[in-house]
Design a protein around this motif. Structure first.
Motif, PDB file in Angstrom:
ATOM      1  N   THR A 112       0.931  -1.240   0.023  1.00 46.44           N
ATOM      2  CA  THR A 112      -0.035   0.027   0.054  1.00 46.44           C
ATOM      3  C   THR A 112       0.983   1.329   0.096  1.00 46.44           C
ATOM      4  OG1 THR A 112      -1.597  -1.075   1.227  1.00 46.44           O
ATOM      5  CG2 THR A 112      -1.830   1.280   1.461  1.00 46.44           C
ATOM      6  N   LYS A 113       1.935   1.342   0.734  1.00 45.52           N
ATOM      7  CA  LYS A 113       2.882   2.406   0.756  1.00 45.52           C
ATOM      8  C   LYS A 113       3.600   2.461  -0.634  1.00 45.52           C
ATOM      9  CE  LYS A 113       5.191   5.617   2.942  1.00 45.52           C
ATOM     10  NZ  LYS A 113       6.157   5.884   1.754  1.00 45.52           N
ATOM     11  N   VAL A 119       1.529   5.978  -7.236  1.00 41.30           N
ATOM     12  CA  VAL A 119       0.186   6.022  -8.036  1.00 41.30           C
ATOM     13  C   VAL A 119      -0.717   7.197  -7.685  1.00 41.30           C
ATOM     14  CG1 VAL A 119      -1.852   4.817  -8.696  1.00 41.30           C
ATOM     15  CG2 VAL A 119       0.045   3.552  -8.005  1.00 41.30           C
ATOM     16  N   LYS A 120      -0.909   8.279  -8.527  1.00 36.93           N
ATOM     17  CA  LYS A 120      -1.542   9.428  -8.456  1.00 36.93           C
ATOM     18  C   LYS A 120      -3.070   9.147  -8.043  1.00 36.93           C
ATOM     19  CE  LYS A 120       1.046  11.893 -11.860  1.00 36.93           C
ATOM     20  NZ  LYS A 120       1.178  12.704 -13.037  1.00 36.93           N
ATOM     21  N   SER A 121      -3.674  10.326  -7.261  1.00 42.41           N
ATOM     22  CA  SER A 121      -5.064  10.225  -6.915  1.00 42.41           C
ATOM     23  C   SER A 121      -5.860  10.084  -8.279  1.00 42.41           C
ATOM     24  CB  SER A 121      -5.325  11.387  -6.131  1.00 42.41           C
ATOM     25  OG  SER A 121      -4.591  11.421  -4.981  1.00 42.41           O
ATOM     26  N   SER A 182      -5.421  -0.109 -16.590  1.00 37.39           N
ATOM     27  CA  SER A 182      -5.278   0.394 -15.269  1.00 37.39           C
ATOM     28  C   SER A 182      -4.031   0.889 -15.095  1.00 37.39           C
ATOM     29  CB  SER A 182      -5.408  -0.831 -14.229  1.00 37.39           C
ATOM     30  OG  SER A 182      -4.354  -1.540 -14.425  1.00 37.39           O
ATOM     31  N   ASN A 183      -3.574   1.736 -13.868  1.00 35.74           N
ATOM     32  CA  ASN A 183      -2.314   2.396 -13.692  1.00 35.74           C
ATOM     33  C   ASN A 183      -1.690   1.534 -12.854  1.00 35.74           C
ATOM     34  OD1 ASN A 183      -4.625   4.816 -13.637  1.00 35.74           O
ATOM     35  ND2 ASN A 183      -2.905   5.274 -14.623  1.00 35.74           N
ATOM     36  N   GLY A 213       3.390   4.295 -17.972  1.00 36.83           N
ATOM     37  CA  GLY A 213       3.951   4.635 -16.638  1.00 36.83           C
ATOM     38  C   GLY A 213       3.461   3.841 -15.669  1.00 36.83           C
ATOM     39  N   GLY A 214       2.511   2.805 -15.771  1.00 40.75           N
ATOM     40  CA  GLY A 214       1.914   2.056 -14.820  1.00 40.75           C
ATOM     41  C   GLY A 214       2.783   1.169 -14.214  1.00 40.75           C
TER      42      GLY A 214
END
Length: 239
Positions: A112-113, A119-121, A182-183, A213-214
């Protein structure tokens, strides 16, 4: 069982047909014996046996090898492997009740960190092979702006829980086809359950599905850890 001795019961477990039935998790699946290393095709292999007896293994005998180690490339692989089209039967609703506390908490916090940093909002994240969906829910709770999709073979049993946590459930055989743009994609203790023959295909599918950039984050068990050795962890689950 009341009418036979423990010794006779153990002999029953060692019979080839009974051993294979247990190794197939008592499911009607198509499996085949692997005669050579699926990575390098070498037939130079050594058998791997259980060193302990754990109920989670379905009482598989320690007298018959379950895995082989290739002595050429050192890949360890299950000697009887499930057909990719049947792998979902190992992870159906019967195997996954709607409520369960799952392990790997610290590992999931680390992942998650990583995602928070990279990963951007507003980005889309796919948790592939989501199981009970708790990690997908953790991601959504961490950053509510993320669009989080939980993907696995059949999520009917937890679909309402995922929706309640604003996670999008996607039931599909992602081994055969994965095309969700997806990113970021996460594989949390999933890669070791995918048939070796399908690994290149699934990684290629993920690569094509990732936006520019994913990132792809993979975690997998450490078979050298003391806990893994204690519980024969690498021998517990297919494939």
């Amino acid at each position: 069982l009341e009418k036979i001795s423990i010794e006779d019961f153990l002999k029953i477990l060692r019979k080839k047909e009974n051993f294979n039935y247990l190794l197939d998790y008592c499911e009607e699946v198509n499996t085949k014996e692997v005669k050579q290393c699926p990575n390098c095709n070498s037939k130079n292999q050594k058998p791997i046996f259980f060193s302990s007896s754990q109920p989670t293994t379905g009482f598989l005998t320690s007298k018959i090898p379950i895995y082989y180690e290739c002595l050429s490339c050192h890949l360890s692989y299950l000697r009887r492997q499930c057909s990719p089209k049947d792998i979902g039967k190992f992870y159906d609703a019967y195997e996954r009740p709607p409520h369960r506390t799952t392990p790997l908490g610290n590992e999931k916090l680390i992942v998650t960190k990583i995602l928070q940093d990279k990963v951007k909002s507003g980005s889309e994240i796919v948790d592939l092979g989501c199981g009970f969906g708790e990690f997908a829910c953790l991601l959504k709770n961490t950053n509510p702006s993320w669009i989080v999709k939980a993907v696995d073979f059949n999520l009917e049993h937890i679909k309402s829980i995922l929706y309640k946590n604003n996670v999008i459930p996607v039931s599909k055989n992602f081994i055969e086809k994965f095309d969700l743009r997806s990113n970021a994609v996460t594989l949390i203790h999933v890669i070791e359950h995918i048939p070796f023959s399908e690994l290149k295909k699934i990684i290629s599918n993920i690569s094509r599905s990732l936006k520019s950039g994913g990132i792809l984050v993979i975690t997998t068990p450490n078979s050298n850890s003391e806990l893994a050795k204690l519980f024969d962890y690498h021998l517990m689950f297919p494939p």
